[in-house]
Design a protein around this motif. Structure first.
Motif, PDB file in Angstrom:
ATOM      1  N   TRP A   1      -2.401  -7.793   0.293  1.00  0.00           N
ATOM      2  CA  TRP A   1      -3.175  -8.427   1.360  1.00  0.00           C
ATOM      3  C   TRP A   1      -4.658  -8.059   1.243  1.00  0.00           C
ATOM      4  N   ALA A   2      -4.954  -6.802   0.933  1.00  0.00           N
ATOM      5  CA  ALA A   2      -6.345  -6.359   0.819  1.00  0.00           C
ATOM      6  C   ALA A   2      -7.051  -6.996  -0.372  1.00  0.00           C
ATOM      7  N   ILE A   3      -6.324  -7.235  -1.436  1.00  0.00           N
ATOM      8  CA  ILE A   3      -6.928  -7.861  -2.609  1.00  0.00           C
ATOM      9  C   ILE A   3      -7.157  -9.345  -2.374  1.00  0.00           C
ATOM     10  N   VAL A   4      -6.204 -10.003  -1.726  1.00  0.00           N
ATOM     11  CA  VAL A   4      -6.325 -11.438  -1.475  1.00  0.00           C
ATOM     12  C   VAL A   4      -7.436 -11.730  -0.471  1.00  0.00           C
ATOM     13  N   GLN A   5      -7.529 -10.933   0.574  1.00  0.00           N
ATOM     14  CA  GLN A   5      -8.522 -11.174   1.615  1.00  0.00           C
ATOM     15  C   GLN A   5      -9.762 -10.319   1.320  1.00  0.00           C
ATOM     16  N   ARG A   6     -10.661 -10.881   0.547  1.00  0.00           N
ATOM     17  CA  ARG A   6     -11.800 -10.129   0.036  1.00  0.00           C
ATOM     18  C   ARG A   6     -12.851  -9.785   1.075  1.00  0.00           C
ATOM     19  N   ASP A   7     -12.898 -10.485   2.191  1.00  0.00           N
ATOM     20  CA  ASP A   7     -13.940 -10.227   3.176  1.00  0.00           C
ATOM     21  C   ASP A   7     -13.487  -9.293   4.293  1.00  0.00           C
ATOM     22  N   SER A   8     -12.274  -8.794   4.238  1.00  0.00           N
ATOM     23  CA  SER A   8     -11.740  -7.976   5.315  1.00  0.00           C
ATOM     24  C   SER A   8     -11.881  -6.493   4.996  1.00  0.00           C
ATOM     25  N   LEU A   9     -12.653  -5.802   5.822  1.00  0.00           N
ATOM     26  CA  LEU A   9     -12.760  -4.353   5.682  1.00  0.00           C
ATOM     27  C   LEU A   9     -11.539  -3.655   6.269  1.00  0.00           C
ATOM     28  N   ASP A  10     -10.920  -4.277   7.266  1.00  0.00           N
ATOM     29  CA  ASP A  10      -9.742  -3.673   7.881  1.00  0.00           C
ATOM     30  C   ASP A  10      -8.581  -3.594   6.895  1.00  0.00           C
ATOM     31  N   ALA A  11      -8.413  -4.617   6.098  1.00  0.00           N
ATOM     32  CA  ALA A  11      -7.308  -4.630   5.139  1.00  0.00           C
ATOM     33  C   ALA A  11      -7.474  -3.537   4.104  1.00  0.00           C
ATOM     34  N   ILE A  12      -8.672  -3.369   3.590  1.00  0.00           N
ATOM     35  CA  ILE A  12      -8.891  -2.354   2.555  1.00  0.00           C
ATOM     36  C   ILE A  12      -8.800  -0.958   3.155  1.00  0.00           C
ATOM     37  N   MET A  13      -9.223  -0.797   4.413  1.00  0.00           N
ATOM     38  CA  MET A  13      -9.117   0.514   5.062  1.00  0.00           C
ATOM     39  C   MET A  13      -7.661   0.853   5.363  1.00  0.00           C
TER      40      MET A  13
END
Length: 136
Positions: A22-34
């Motif tokens: 999910w974090a890789i697919v949604q590149r503009d989301s800081l919440d996903a990467i965190m």
């Protein structure tokens, strides 16, 4: 079938894998990467607990169990590298993590601060009450 680790080991690692996708697919989301970084850090801790608690004695080690333990340890050794790379992705996306324990207070640099309600500045538009009336 006799499994080496309990189901919580697989559920924890696969759920972090799903959040990572999910974090890789949604590149503009800081919440996903965190969330992915937090999940990786938590699975490091839980993997250490699972490996130390469920490690079998030497007389019960088969080749399959030895291989699964080796892969679990290899995965555990690669997770700090993954955490570093995910943190770099977080910084590239504009995330900023500052560790503050409350000793030093945060201060703003006001050298470039420009207030919008300056009292000293001359008015941009002439005051219509002070201008002389034009004769017709």
């Amino acid at each position: 079938m006799n499994y080496m680790f309990p189901g919580s080991y697989a559920w924890g690692n696969f759920s972090v894998l799903a959040v990572g996708i999910w974090a890789i697919v949604q590149r503009d989301s800081l919440d996903a990467i965190m969330m992915f970084l937090t999940g990786l850090l938590l699975t490091v801790l839980t993997d250490i607990i699972h490996i130390s608690v469920f490690y079998p004695s030497n007389n019960h080690l088969t080749d399959v169990k030895r291989f699964s333990i080796g892969m679990a340890i290899f995965s555990l050794l690669l997770k700090p590298v993954s955490c570093y790379l995910v943190y770099r992705m977080y910084q590239e996306r504009g995330g900023e993590y500052t560790f503050n324990i409350g000793v030093a207070c945060a201060r703003r640099d006001r050298s470039t601060y420009e207030p919008i309600d300056q009292q000293d500045a001359p008015p941009q538009w002439p005051d219509s009450s002070k201008t002389a009336q034009q004769p017709y």
